[in-house]
Design an enzyme around this catalytic site. Structure first.
Site, PDB file in Angstrom:
ATOM      1  N   ARG A 194     -50.230  -0.579   0.638  1.00 34.02           N
ATOM      2  CA  ARG A 194     -49.801   0.448  -0.316  1.00 34.02           C
ATOM      3  C   ARG A 194     -49.200   1.608   0.448  1.00 34.02           C
ATOM      4  O   ARG A 194     -49.789   2.084   1.427  1.00 34.02           O
ATOM      5  CB  ARG A 194     -51.025   0.935  -1.106  1.00 34.02           C
ATOM      6  CG  ARG A 194     -50.703   1.809  -2.292  1.00 34.02           C
ATOM      7  CD  ARG A 194     -51.942   2.491  -2.863  1.00 34.02           C
ATOM      8  NE  ARG A 194     -52.231   3.731  -2.154  1.00 34.02           N
ATOM      9  CZ  ARG A 194     -53.065   4.678  -2.616  1.00 34.02           C
ATOM     10  NH1 ARG A 194     -53.718   4.499  -3.763  1.00 34.02           N
ATOM     11  NH2 ARG A 194     -53.282   5.784  -1.927  1.00 34.02           N
ATOM     12  N   TYR A 206     -50.252  13.432  -3.937  1.00 31.42           N
ATOM     13  CA  TYR A 206     -51.341  12.466  -4.025  1.00 31.42           C
ATOM     14  C   TYR A 206     -51.164  11.351  -2.984  1.00 31.42           C
ATOM     15  O   TYR A 206     -50.082  10.788  -2.842  1.00 31.42           O
ATOM     16  CB  TYR A 206     -51.413  11.818  -5.420  1.00 31.42           C
ATOM     17  CG  TYR A 206     -52.291  10.596  -5.393  1.00 31.42           C
ATOM     18  CD1 TYR A 206     -53.665  10.722  -5.480  1.00 31.42           C
ATOM     19  CD2 TYR A 206     -51.755   9.341  -5.161  1.00 31.42           C
ATOM     20  CE1 TYR A 206     -54.479   9.622  -5.354  1.00 31.42           C
ATOM     21  CE2 TYR A 206     -52.566   8.231  -5.050  1.00 31.42           C
ATOM     22  CZ  TYR A 206     -53.922   8.381  -5.143  1.00 31.42           C
ATOM     23  OH  TYR A 206     -54.733   7.298  -5.009  1.00 31.42           O
ATOM     24  N   ASP A 262     -48.789   3.665  -5.660  1.00 23.90           N
ATOM     25  CA  ASP A 262     -49.663   4.209  -6.713  1.00 23.90           C
ATOM     26  C   ASP A 262     -49.068   5.509  -7.234  1.00 23.90           C
ATOM     27  O   ASP A 262     -48.910   6.469  -6.476  1.00 23.90           O
ATOM     28  CB  ASP A 262     -51.054   4.460  -6.110  1.00 23.90           C
ATOM     29  CG  ASP A 262     -52.101   4.827  -7.150  1.00 23.90           C
ATOM     30  OD1 ASP A 262     -51.741   4.963  -8.337  1.00 23.90           O
ATOM     31  OD2 ASP A 262     -53.279   4.966  -6.775  1.00 23.90           O
ATOM     32  N   HIS A 264     -50.577   7.101  -9.771  1.00 24.89           N
ATOM     33  CA  HIS A 264     -51.791   7.861 -10.108  1.00 24.89           C
ATOM     34  C   HIS A 264     -51.683   8.610 -11.428  1.00 24.89           C
ATOM     35  O   HIS A 264     -52.075   9.767 -11.533  1.00 24.89           O
ATOM     36  CB  HIS A 264     -52.112   8.837  -8.958  1.00 24.89           C
ATOM     37  CG  HIS A 264     -53.568   8.938  -8.645  1.00 24.89           C
ATOM     38  ND1 HIS A 264     -54.295  10.076  -8.843  1.00 24.89           N
ATOM     39  CD2 HIS A 264     -54.432   8.049  -8.142  1.00 24.89           C
ATOM     40  CE1 HIS A 264     -55.560   9.888  -8.476  1.00 24.89           C
ATOM     41  NE2 HIS A 264     -55.661   8.649  -8.046  1.00 24.89           N
ATOM     42  N   GLU A 288     -48.520   0.947  -9.428  1.00 28.01           N
ATOM     43  CA  GLU A 288     -49.865   1.169  -9.981  1.00 28.01           C
ATOM     44  C   GLU A 288     -49.977   2.413 -10.848  1.00 28.01           C
ATOM     45  O   GLU A 288     -49.420   3.454 -10.511  1.00 28.01           O
ATOM     46  CB  GLU A 288     -50.820   1.275  -8.781  1.00 28.01           C
ATOM     47  CG  GLU A 288     -52.222   1.709  -9.105  1.00 28.01           C
ATOM     48  CD  GLU A 288     -53.087   1.767  -7.859  1.00 28.01           C
ATOM     49  OE1 GLU A 288     -52.753   1.089  -6.855  1.00 28.01           O
ATOM     50  OE2 GLU A 288     -54.088   2.479  -7.876  1.00 28.01           O
ATOM     51  N   GLU A 314     -57.548   1.993 -13.381  1.00 27.13           N
ATOM     52  CA  GLU A 314     -58.739   2.509 -12.692  1.00 27.13           C
ATOM     53  C   GLU A 314     -59.479   3.573 -13.502  1.00 27.13           C
ATOM     54  O   GLU A 314     -60.636   3.857 -13.214  1.00 27.13           O
ATOM     55  CB  GLU A 314     -58.390   3.005 -11.284  1.00 27.13           C
ATOM     56  CG  GLU A 314     -57.568   4.258 -11.225  1.00 27.13           C
ATOM     57  CD  GLU A 314     -57.175   4.613  -9.784  1.00 27.13           C
ATOM     58  OE1 GLU A 314     -56.685   3.740  -9.068  1.00 27.13           O
ATOM     59  OE2 GLU A 314     -57.374   5.769  -9.398  1.00 27.13           O
ATOM     60  N   ARG A 335     -56.484  -3.403 -13.169  1.00 30.13           N
ATOM     61  CA  ARG A 335     -57.119  -2.931 -11.932  1.00 30.13           C
ATOM     62  C   ARG A 335     -58.205  -1.889 -12.188  1.00 30.13           C
ATOM     63  O   ARG A 335     -58.265  -0.827 -11.541  1.00 30.13           O
ATOM     64  CB  ARG A 335     -56.107  -2.444 -10.902  1.00 30.13           C
ATOM     65  CG  ARG A 335     -55.078  -1.494 -11.344  1.00 30.13           C
ATOM     66  CD  ARG A 335     -54.385  -0.839 -10.162  1.00 30.13           C
ATOM     67  NE  ARG A 335     -55.231   0.147  -9.526  1.00 30.13           N
ATOM     68  CZ  ARG A 335     -55.904  -0.041  -8.385  1.00 30.13           C
ATOM     69  NH1 ARG A 335     -55.830  -1.151  -7.707  1.00 30.13           N
ATOM     70  NH2 ARG A 335     -56.651   0.915  -7.907  1.00 30.13           N
ATOM     71  N   GLU A 391     -57.891  -4.202  -3.450  1.00 23.17           N
ATOM     72  CA  GLU A 391     -57.818  -2.956  -2.671  1.00 23.17           C
ATOM     73  C   GLU A 391     -59.086  -2.822  -1.835  1.00 23.17           C
ATOM     74  O   GLU A 391     -60.185  -3.116  -2.320  1.00 23.17           O
ATOM     75  CB  GLU A 391     -57.705  -1.770  -3.628  1.00 23.17           C
ATOM     76  CG  GLU A 391     -57.546  -0.428  -2.944  1.00 23.17           C
ATOM     77  CD  GLU A 391     -57.416   0.732  -3.935  1.00 23.17           C
ATOM     78  OE1 GLU A 391     -56.682   1.678  -3.632  1.00 23.17           O
ATOM     79  OE2 GLU A 391     -58.034   0.681  -5.009  1.00 23.17           O
ATOM     80  N   TRP A 454     -53.556  14.817 -11.683  1.00 21.56           N
ATOM     81  CA  TRP A 454     -53.628  14.685 -10.218  1.00 21.56           C
ATOM     82  C   TRP A 454     -53.183  13.305  -9.762  1.00 21.56           C
ATOM     83  O   TRP A 454     -53.586  12.302 -10.233  1.00 21.56           O
ATOM     84  CB  TRP A 454     -55.062  14.943  -9.731  1.00 21.56           C
ATOM     85  CG  TRP A 454     -55.217  14.626  -8.281  1.00 21.56           C
ATOM     86  CD1 TRP A 454     -54.499  15.151  -7.244  1.00 21.56           C
ATOM     87  CD2 TRP A 454     -56.133  13.695  -7.697  1.00 21.56           C
ATOM     88  NE1 TRP A 454     -54.930  14.614  -6.045  1.00 21.56           N
ATOM     89  CE2 TRP A 454     -55.916  13.701  -6.291  1.00 21.56           C
ATOM     90  CE3 TRP A 454     -57.115  12.844  -8.227  1.00 21.56           C
ATOM     91  CZ2 TRP A 454     -56.647  12.909  -5.403  1.00 21.56           C
ATOM     92  CZ3 TRP A 454     -57.847  12.059  -7.360  1.00 21.56           C
ATOM     93  CH2 TRP A 454     -57.607  12.096  -5.950  1.00 21.56           C
TER      94      TRP A 454
HETATM   95  O1  EZ4 Z   1     -57.784   8.378  -6.307  1.00 22.55           O
HETATM   96  O2  EZ4 Z   1     -60.896   6.648  -6.405  1.00 22.55           O
HETATM   97  O3  EZ4 Z   1     -56.041   3.391  -5.988  1.00 22.55           O
HETATM   98  N1  EZ4 Z   1     -56.859   4.138  -5.645  1.00 22.55           N
HETATM   99  C1  EZ4 Z   1     -57.047   5.358  -6.155  1.00 22.55           C
HETATM  100  C2  EZ4 Z   1     -58.269   6.106  -5.707  1.00 22.55           C
HETATM  101  C3  EZ4 Z   1     -58.631   7.295  -6.575  1.00 22.55           C
HETATM  102  C4  EZ4 Z   1     -60.035   7.734  -6.313  1.00 22.55           C
HETATM  103  C5  EZ4 Z   1     -60.443   8.826  -7.296  1.00 22.55           C
HETATM  104  O4  EZ4 Z   1     -61.795   9.075  -7.238  1.00 22.55           O
HETATM  105  O5  EZ4 Z   1     -56.252   5.778  -6.958  1.00 22.55           O
HETATM  106  O6  EZ4 Z   1     -58.167   6.449  -4.374  1.00 22.55           O
HETATM  107 CO    CO Z   2     -55.046   4.235  -7.828  1.00 21.22          CO
END
Ligand code: EZ4
Ligand code: CO
Length: 454
Positions: A194, A206, A262, A264, A288, A314, A335, A391, A454
Site C-alpha cells: 500500500r 493521512y 487508502d 481513508h 480502499e 474498516e 475489508r 493487511e 481524517w
Molecule cells: O487508520 O486502524 O487501513 N488501515 C487503516 C488503519 C486505521 C487505524 C485507525 O485506528 O486505515 O491504519
Molecule cells: Co484503511
C-alpha cells in the site's frame, strides 16, 4: 427438572420465565439467561464460564484484552476488544455490563452467546458494543479450539490455501521516498504494498510520515497523554498528486508488484469517482475506503465511472453495513476488521455473504488491532474460499512479550501455527507493567478550519 406433563407445561408456558419455559419444553435445566443446554460435547464434561477478566494494557500502544476462564482448571480463552481512542468505553461495557451476563454460561455455545449479547442488549450495534461482543466471541472460539485440540481454521472447515497473501504499508514525503519504502517491502518478501504520499504544501496527510503523528504512530506510547493532533487536508492537491504517485511507481517498479492505496473515507462521491478513474492505467490491486461509511449508495456512482477494484469497510460494525455493497456488487473486497464487525461469528457470515456475490475479503489488519484479532483474520483467510488479501503489521518486541503468539510471515504470505484455538495469549503480570495512557487518533480540518474526515 420437574416432571410436568406436556399439556400442563404448555398451559403454563407464558407465565414462566424464559429459563423455566425451556425446562417445560424438555431441555435439561437451563443456565442463566435461558440458554439451552447442549447435551454432549464428545463426552467432554460440561463447562461453565467462571470469570471474565478485562485487561487494558499499553505495550507499545493501548490494547483491551478479554480473558475468559472456565470451570476446567487451566482452560481459558483470550480475545481482543481494542478500539483505538475509545478503549475505556469498551473496557467498561465489558466489565460492568457484559461480564455479569457471562458467568455460569456454557462457553461452547458461541452463537447463542453472540445473539444474546448483540440482540439481548436491545441497544444493539455501534463500535463500542460490537467490539466488546467481539472480544468475548474471540475468547470463546479460543476456548473451543483448545477444547477440541484444533486451531481455529480447522473449526472453520479446514485449510483452503497454503497461506494468506499479505500487504504492507509504504509512505513518504515525496515519490522517491515512497518508491524506496515500496522497495523495502518487496525486499522483505511482500508482493503487495500500500502506497501513500504527503500532499505538497500541506502539513501532514493521512498515512504518510510527514508529521510526527501519522497513522502509523497514532496511539503509540510515545504519542500518549496528549490531546489529538490536527492534520490539514485539501481534496484538490490530493486528487492531483495520487495518480502522479502511481505513474511514478509503475514507471520505476514495473507492473508486477501489486499496489494499493487508502483514501481513508476522505472524499466526496464525485471526487472518489474521479480518483478511481484516473488511477485505472496503474492497475491497483484495490482502492480502499473511498467514502464515509454512511454513503454506501454513492458507490453506485463510482462504479459507473471506473474499473479500479474497490475495497471498503474498516468502519463497519455489522453485516447489515456490508449487505448493499456486497449484494449490488459495488465493491470487490470487503475489508472490515474481524473485531470491529463482531468477532469470528459475525465475520464468517460476512465472508459467506460475500462469497455468494464474488466479493473477496481483506480484513483490516492495522497495528491497533491486537494479535488475537490478527490470528482470527488469518484463520479465516486460510479456511474460506473467497479470501482476497490480508493487511498486516509487524508487532514490536514489547507487544509480542505481553501478547504472545499470532500469525507468522514468510515469502509474502501469512500463516498460523497449529496451536489449538487462536494461538495467542496474554501475560497478565507483564501487562500490569504497561498501564493504559490516554491517547487519541488524529483529527483533520480543511485549510479554512472546517472539520474534515481524517
Ligand atoms: O487508520 O486502524 O487501513 N488501515 C487503516 C488503519 C486505521 C487505524 C485507525 O485506528 O486505515 O491504519
Ligand atoms: Co484503511
Amino acid at each position: 427438572m420437574a416432571t410436568r406433563s406436556h399439556d400442563s407445561g404448555r398451559r403454563n408456558f407464558f407465565k414462566l420465565t424464559g429459563a423455566a419455559a425451556l425446562g417445560a419444553l424438555g431441555a435439561s435445566p437451563p443456565l442463566r439467561g435461558g440458554q439451552a443446554v447442549a447435551k454432549s460435547s464428545r463426552g467432554l464434561p460440561p463447562l461453565k464460564i467462571t470469570d471474565v477478566r478485562v485487561i487494558v494494557t499499553s505495550p507499545g500502544r493501548n490494547y483491551v484484552l478479554v480473558k475468559i476462564l472456565t470451570s476446567e482448571p487451566g482452560l481459558y480463552g483470550v480475545g481482543d476488544a481494542t478500539l483505538n481512542g475509545r478503549e475505556l468505553a469498551v473496557a467498561t461495557a465489558l466489565e460492568k455490563h457484559i461480564a455479569p451476563l457471562l458467568i455460569g454460561r456454557d462457553p461452547d455455545q458461541i452463537e447463542d452467546t453472540w445473539q444474546y449479547l448483540y440482540r439481548g442488549s436491545y441497544w444493539r450495534g455501534g463500535p463500542v458494543q460490537v467490539t466488546a461482543v467481539a472480544g468475548v466471541d474471540l475468547a470463546l472460539w479460543d476456548i473451543k479450539g483448545k477444547r477440541a485440540g484444533m486451531p481455529l481454521y480447522q473449526l472453520l472447515g479446514g485449510r483452503t490455501r497454503v497461506g494468506a497473501l499479505a500487504y504492507t504499508h509504504a509512505s513518504g514525503r515525496d515519490f522517491v521516498e515512497v518508491e524506496d519504502a515500496v522497495r523495502r517491502g518487496m525486499e522483505r518478501g511482500f508482493k503487495c504494498v500500500r502506497a501513500q504520499v504527503a500532499i505538497p504544501g500541506l502539513e501532514g496527510t493521512y498515512g504518510t510520515s510527514a508529521r510526527r503523528k501519522s497513522e502509523e504512530t497514532a496511539g503509540r506510547v510515545d504519542q500518549q497523554g496528549e490531546l489529538p493532533e490536527t492534520e490539514i487536508f485539501e481534496p484538490s492537491p490530493y486528487l492531483r498528486i495520487v495518480p502522479k504517485l502511481f505513474e511514478h511507481l509503475r514507471a520505476k517498479l514495473g507492473d508486477e508488484v501489486e499496489l494499493l492505496h487508502d483514501t481513508h473515507e476522505k472524499l466526496a462521491p464525485i471526487q472518489a469517482a474521479r480518483l478511481a478513474r484516473e488511477l485505472e492505467p496503474y492497475h491497483l490491486f484495490f482502492l480502499e475506503d473511498l467514502l464515509r461509511p454512511e454513503h454506501k449508495e454513492s458507490f453506485r456512482l463510482i462504479r459507473q465511472h471506473s474499473t479500479t477494484p474497490l475495497a471498503m469497510g474498516e468502519l463497519f460494525n455489522s453485516i447489515w453495513d456490508c449487505v448493499p455493497l456486497i449484494t449490488e456488487q459495488l465493491i470487490d473486497y470487503i475489508r472490515c476488521g474481524v473485531s470491529h464487525i463482531g468477532g469470528v461469528t459475525a465475520a464468517r457470515k460476512v465472508a459467506a455473504l460475500a462469497e455468494a456475490f464474488q466479493v473477496k475479503t481483506a480484513w483490516h489488519g492495522a497495528a491497533d488491532l491486537g494479535p488475537p484479532v490478527h490470528a482470527a483474520h488469518v484463520a479465516l483467510d486460510i479456511s474460506i474460499p473467497n479470501f482476497g488479501v490480508q493487511e498486516m503489521v509487524f508487532f514490536p518486541e514489547v507487544t509480542r512479550e505481553v501478547i504472545p503468539g499470532g500469525p507468522t510471515f514468510k515469502d509474502g504470505t501469512m500463516d498460523v501455527s497449529d496451536a489449538a484455538g487462536l494461538g495467542t495469549d496474554v501475560n497478565e503480570e507483564l501487562a500490569k507493567k504497561y498501564p493504559y495512557r490516554r491517547s487519541y487518533l488524529p483529527t483533520a480540518r480543511r485549510q479554512d478550519g472546517a472539520v474534515q474526515d481524517w
